[in-house]
Design a protein around this motif. Sequence first.
Motif, mmCIF file in Angstrom:
data_model
loop_
_atom_site.group_PDB
_atom_site.id
_atom_site.type_symbol
_atom_site.label_atom_id
_atom_site.label_comp_id
_atom_site.label_asym_id
_atom_site.label_seq_id
_atom_site.Cartn_x
_atom_site.Cartn_y
_atom_site.Cartn_z
ATOM 1 N N SER A 64 -6.020 8.330 25.529
ATOM 2 C CA SER A 64 -4.943 7.344 25.688
ATOM 3 C C SER A 64 -3.878 7.601 24.627
ATOM 4 N N ALA A 65 -2.746 6.949 24.792
ATOM 5 C CA ALA A 65 -1.677 7.076 23.802
ATOM 6 C C ALA A 65 -2.142 6.583 22.442
ATOM 7 N N LEU A 66 -2.965 5.532 22.427
ATOM 8 C CA LEU A 66 -3.467 4.994 21.157
ATOM 9 C C LEU A 66 -4.368 6.003 20.467
ATOM 10 N N HIS A 67 -5.277 6.620 21.206
ATOM 11 C CA HIS A 67 -6.129 7.656 20.606
ATOM 12 C C HIS A 67 -5.279 8.781 20.019
ATOM 13 N N ALA A 68 -4.252 9.174 20.750
ATOM 14 C CA ALA A 68 -3.379 10.258 20.289
ATOM 15 C C ALA A 68 -2.644 9.869 19.013
ATOM 16 N N ALA A 69 -2.159 8.638 18.963
ATOM 17 C CA ALA A 69 -1.437 8.164 17.788
ATOM 18 C C ALA A 69 -2.357 8.098 16.566
ATOM 19 N N VAL A 70 -3.568 7.637 16.787
ATOM 20 C CA VAL A 70 -4.536 7.548 15.690
ATOM 21 C C VAL A 70 -4.856 8.942 15.160
ATOM 22 N N LEU A 71 -5.109 9.869 16.072
ATOM 23 C CA LEU A 71 -5.416 11.245 15.672
ATOM 24 C C LEU A 71 -4.268 11.872 14.890
ATOM 25 N N SER A 72 -3.052 11.517 15.259
ATOM 26 C CA SER A 72 -1.873 12.096 14.609
ATOM 27 C C SER A 72 -1.533 11.404 13.302
ATOM 28 N N VAL A 116 1.081 5.676 11.618
ATOM 29 C CA VAL A 116 0.780 4.251 11.424
ATOM 30 C C VAL A 116 1.712 3.373 12.258
ATOM 31 N N ARG A 117 2.996 3.642 12.201
ATOM 32 C CA ARG A 117 3.958 2.837 12.948
ATOM 33 C C ARG A 117 3.725 2.954 14.454
ATOM 34 N N THR A 118 3.387 4.147 14.912
ATOM 35 C CA THR A 118 3.104 4.350 16.330
ATOM 36 C C THR A 118 1.894 3.540 16.757
ATOM 37 N N VAL A 119 0.845 3.575 15.949
ATOM 38 C CA VAL A 119 -0.367 2.786 16.240
ATOM 39 C C VAL A 119 -0.008 1.307 16.328
ATOM 40 N N ALA A 120 0.787 0.833 15.384
ATOM 41 C CA ALA A 120 1.181 -0.579 15.376
ATOM 42 C C ALA A 120 1.972 -0.937 16.629
ATOM 43 N N LEU A 121 2.889 -0.090 17.031
ATOM 44 C CA LEU A 121 3.685 -0.345 18.233
ATOM 45 C C LEU A 121 2.803 -0.449 19.471
ATOM 46 N N LEU A 122 1.862 0.452 19.591
ATOM 47 C CA LEU A 122 0.994 0.469 20.765
ATOM 48 C C LEU A 122 0.062 -0.744 20.792
ATOM 49 N N LEU A 123 -0.445 -1.109 19.636
ATOM 50 C CA LEU A 123 -1.307 -2.293 19.557
ATOM 51 C C LEU A 123 -0.519 -3.560 19.896
ATOM 52 N N LEU A 156 -11.674 7.975 14.927
ATOM 53 C CA LEU A 156 -10.902 9.215 14.895
ATOM 54 C C LEU A 156 -10.064 9.367 13.631
ATOM 55 N N THR A 157 -10.179 8.423 12.701
ATOM 56 C CA THR A 157 -9.332 8.485 11.510
ATOM 57 C C THR A 157 -10.032 7.910 10.282
ATOM 58 N N LYS A 158 -9.562 8.344 9.134
ATOM 59 C CA LYS A 158 -9.996 7.772 7.864
ATOM 60 C C LYS A 158 -8.815 7.112 7.157
ATOM 61 N N ASN A 159 -7.708 7.043 7.846
ATOM 62 C CA ASN A 159 -6.504 6.428 7.301
ATOM 63 C C ASN A 159 -6.729 4.916 7.193
ATOM 64 N N GLU A 160 -6.712 4.390 5.975
ATOM 65 C CA GLU A 160 -7.037 2.985 5.750
ATOM 66 C C GLU A 160 -6.047 2.037 6.408
ATOM 67 N N ARG A 161 -4.805 2.381 6.408
ATOM 68 C CA ARG A 161 -3.796 1.515 7.027
ATOM 69 C C ARG A 161 -4.030 1.414 8.536
ATOM 70 N N ILE A 162 -4.328 2.537 9.148
ATOM 71 C CA ILE A 162 -4.589 2.538 10.584
ATOM 72 C C ILE A 162 -5.877 1.787 10.894
#
Length: 268
Positions: free
Chosen positions: A212-220, A223-230, A249-255
């Motif tokens: 999905s677009a969300l999975h793709a945004a998380v993998l990439s 952060v802003r993209t993830v927020a927009l999709l959510l 799919l991520t270790k990014n704390e903000r995401i």
Amino acid sequence: MLRMSFKKETPLANAAFWAARKGNLALLQLLLNSGRVDVDCKDSLGTTALMVASYHGHIDCVRELVLQGADINLQRESGATALFFAAQQGHNDVVKFLFEFGASTEFKNKDGGTALLAACQYGHAKVVETLLKHGANIHDQLYDGASAIFLAAQGGYLDVIRLLLSSGAKVNQPRQDGTTALLKAAIKGYNNVIEELLKFSPTLGLLKNGTSALHAAVLSGNVRTVALLLEAGADPCLRNKANELPAELTKNERILRLLRTKEKQRKS
């Protein structure tokens, strides 16, 4: 880049190609008026002087060739025409002129590419507008299924995206592998494009390609993209074809915080 081959051409014809490439109108006129150069002479790849002049945006040379009888709709071996090359390079004055003398938007190259698709791929909004006004099919697709809006999203061309959507482009038109414009923009992190696409209710769920677009945004890691999709309603609990949640799919704390917050909101 327009490659040429001079293997089968005479020195005079080669000089005409050179003049068309450099925009040397005086030399081009001299050669054409000599009667010793066919206005539609081709190199071994099927390239004509009109294609060369159109590619380089030399409107005076284009005009001279057309008025001397050049066939506007001849196709190169690849299938491309003078209109295709002018559109690809963003030469709107050349595009408009070619339409005055009967240029067709229907010809395709070996990949299924049309003048409209070429203009969208390279972000030439004014050319896109001109092509649509002259009957270009907004639903054109490459043979792999890539649409005009997909190609524009891939390049992050917001002005082209807006023009296509307002002209009736299908926001969810997938490539053959299931990839959509939104997914491609999410991978690239083109947030202004994503905001525009979201106005037209694109698919946020699992696509044919199993993500999905969300999975793709998380993998990439966008952060802003993830927020927009959510914010638009993407499901943080949706599993991809590998049975993975976006948070896995991520270790990014903000995401991760964004995903967990949205998960709690959905469960409450």
